[in-house]
Scaffold this active site. Structure first.
Site, short mmCIF file in Angstrom:
data_model
loop_
_atom_site.label_atom_id
_atom_site.label_comp_id
_atom_site.label_asym_id
_atom_site.label_seq_id
_atom_site.Cartn_x
_atom_site.Cartn_y
_atom_site.Cartn_z
N ARG A 1 22.74 6.01 54.15
CA ARG A 1 24.15 6.37 54.02
C ARG A 1 24.30 7.38 52.89
O ARG A 1 23.48 7.43 51.98
CB ARG A 1 25.00 5.13 53.69
CG ARG A 1 24.92 4.03 54.71
CD ARG A 1 25.62 2.79 54.18
NE ARG A 1 25.52 1.67 55.09
CZ ARG A 1 25.76 0.41 54.75
NH1 ARG A 1 26.10 0.11 53.50
NH2 ARG A 1 25.67 -0.56 55.64
N ASN B 1 28.75 7.18 35.38
CA ASN B 1 29.10 8.59 35.58
C ASN B 1 29.95 8.78 36.82
O ASN B 1 29.88 7.98 37.76
CB ASN B 1 27.83 9.45 35.78
CG ASN B 1 26.95 9.53 34.57
OD1 ASN B 1 27.42 9.56 33.45
ND2 ASN B 1 25.65 9.56 34.81
N ALA B 2 30.69 9.87 36.84
CA ALA B 2 31.27 10.37 38.08
C ALA B 2 30.25 11.33 38.70
O ALA B 2 29.78 12.24 38.04
CB ALA B 2 32.59 11.08 37.82
N GLY C 1 23.42 3.00 35.35
CA GLY C 1 23.84 1.65 34.99
C GLY C 1 24.85 1.08 35.95
O GLY C 1 24.70 -0.04 36.47
N ASP D 1 18.05 3.21 41.94
CA ASP D 1 18.87 2.25 41.22
C ASP D 1 19.06 0.98 42.04
O ASP D 1 19.04 -0.13 41.50
CB ASP D 1 20.24 2.86 40.89
CG ASP D 1 20.11 4.12 40.04
OD1 ASP D 1 19.19 4.19 39.22
OD2 ASP D 1 20.95 5.02 40.21
N SER E 1 26.66 3.55 49.34
CA SER E 1 25.56 3.35 50.28
C SER E 1 24.90 1.98 50.15
O SER E 1 24.06 1.63 50.98
CB SER E 1 24.50 4.43 50.07
OG SER E 1 23.75 4.21 48.88
#
Length: 300
Positions: A282, A13-14, A43, A249, A288
């Site tokens: 971050r 995704n954006a 993902g 994630d 990050s």
């Protein structure tokens, strides 16, 4: 010999991110800061996080033939992710709308776009067989995740973060080693209006649903792991959180990679907790994510 340490099957995704003083309630409008656009999706986030740590990583996903798709592909390749299995077209690239408050907590709404077009037929055995560990999430169709499970070669380890959470079929639960959940996801999967406040109890009850192992992430408190030998707490390190977007994630990616390298569940989870802690210091998701050297230096 495997081509990859980790194959991630999931979303790309954006991330459209706005900082707010507080998140709006129902029917309320609040003013935010400037809009920032970052590469994201659970993902793609996992793939970038693993590659940054040094894992040989590939991503099976679908993006649109548009600017957001190109942003994602550039970010993946820059991190060292193999994108040969990333498919293009069928719908616009998925978008996540994210608000972040001053404490670093976030709220997210996802428009799946091309992610919803990642189909059962895309879960090819030759791709899935190229990695010792396959990791997935639920920002793609559940039917596709089930197809991945059915196509996994014998001996391939499957890691699932059921986010966003929904009831899972028995065949998917039985393949999870581990099932990785946060508090909200645990409660949804357990299906209880009142499931108590004991993560060890959640983990044991989730294990009884069929997974081979369970990991409950607890933010700043670390994590809890559970398998046939029992439940064990895993500590984290204290950091000043700036933005929690994508931290889960990063945890899951690090966990999957270290499990594939042969580490015990609690050892891998302890490392993953350090990776997640580094990520919240971050802003952004993929931007990050730490390198292995940065994780080693954290709290040293």
């Amino acid at each position: 010999m495997y081509d990859y340490d980790l194959l991630v099957v999931g979303s790309a995704n954006a991330d459209l991110v706005v900082g707010v003083e507080r998140r709006p309630g129902a029917g309320e409008t609040v003013l935010g800061g400037d809009l920032a656009v970052h590469p994201g999706g659970k993902g793609a986030n996992q793939a970038v996080a693993a590659a940054r740590l040094g894992a040989r990583t590939a991503l099976l996903a679908r993006v649109g033939d548009d600017g957001h798709g190109r942003l994602l592909l550039d970010s993946l390749r820059s991190a060292g992710v193999d994108t040969s299995a990333v498919l293009t077209g069928g719908a616009p690239t998925g978008v996540a709308l994210i608000t972040v408050d001053p404490s670093g907590d976030n709220s997210i709404v996802v428009s799946p776009g091309a992610n919803s077009r990642l189909t059962e037929g895309d879960a090819r055995a030759d791709v899935l067989g190229a990695a010792r560990v396959v990791s997935a999430q639920l920002e793609i169709p559940l039917e596709t995740v089930a197809a991945v499970v059915r196509a996994l070669p014998e001996g391939t380890r499957f890691v699932l973060n059921p986010s966003p959470p929904r009831p899972l079929p028995a065949e998917v639960l039985a393949a999870c080693d581990p099932l990785v959940v946060n508090e909200h996801e645990a409660r949804v999967l357990l299906g209880d209006a009142d499931s108590g406040d004991d993560p060890a109890d959640w983990a044991r009850r989730l294990l009884a649903l069929g997974p081979r192992s369970v990991v409950v992430t607890l933010g700043a408190r670390g994590a809890l792991v559970c398998d046939a030998s029992g439940a064990r707490a895993v500590p984290s390190v204290a950091v000043a959180a700036v933005d929690t977007t994508g931290a889960g994630d990063a945890f899951t990616a690090a966990l999957a990679w270290r499990l594939g390298a042969g580490e015990e569940l609690s050892v891998a989870a302890a490392y993953a907790a350090r990776v997640g802690a580094a990520a919240v210091t971050r802003r952004g998701a993929q931007e990050s994510y730490p390198t292995a050297a940065e994780v080693a230096a954290l709290g040293a």
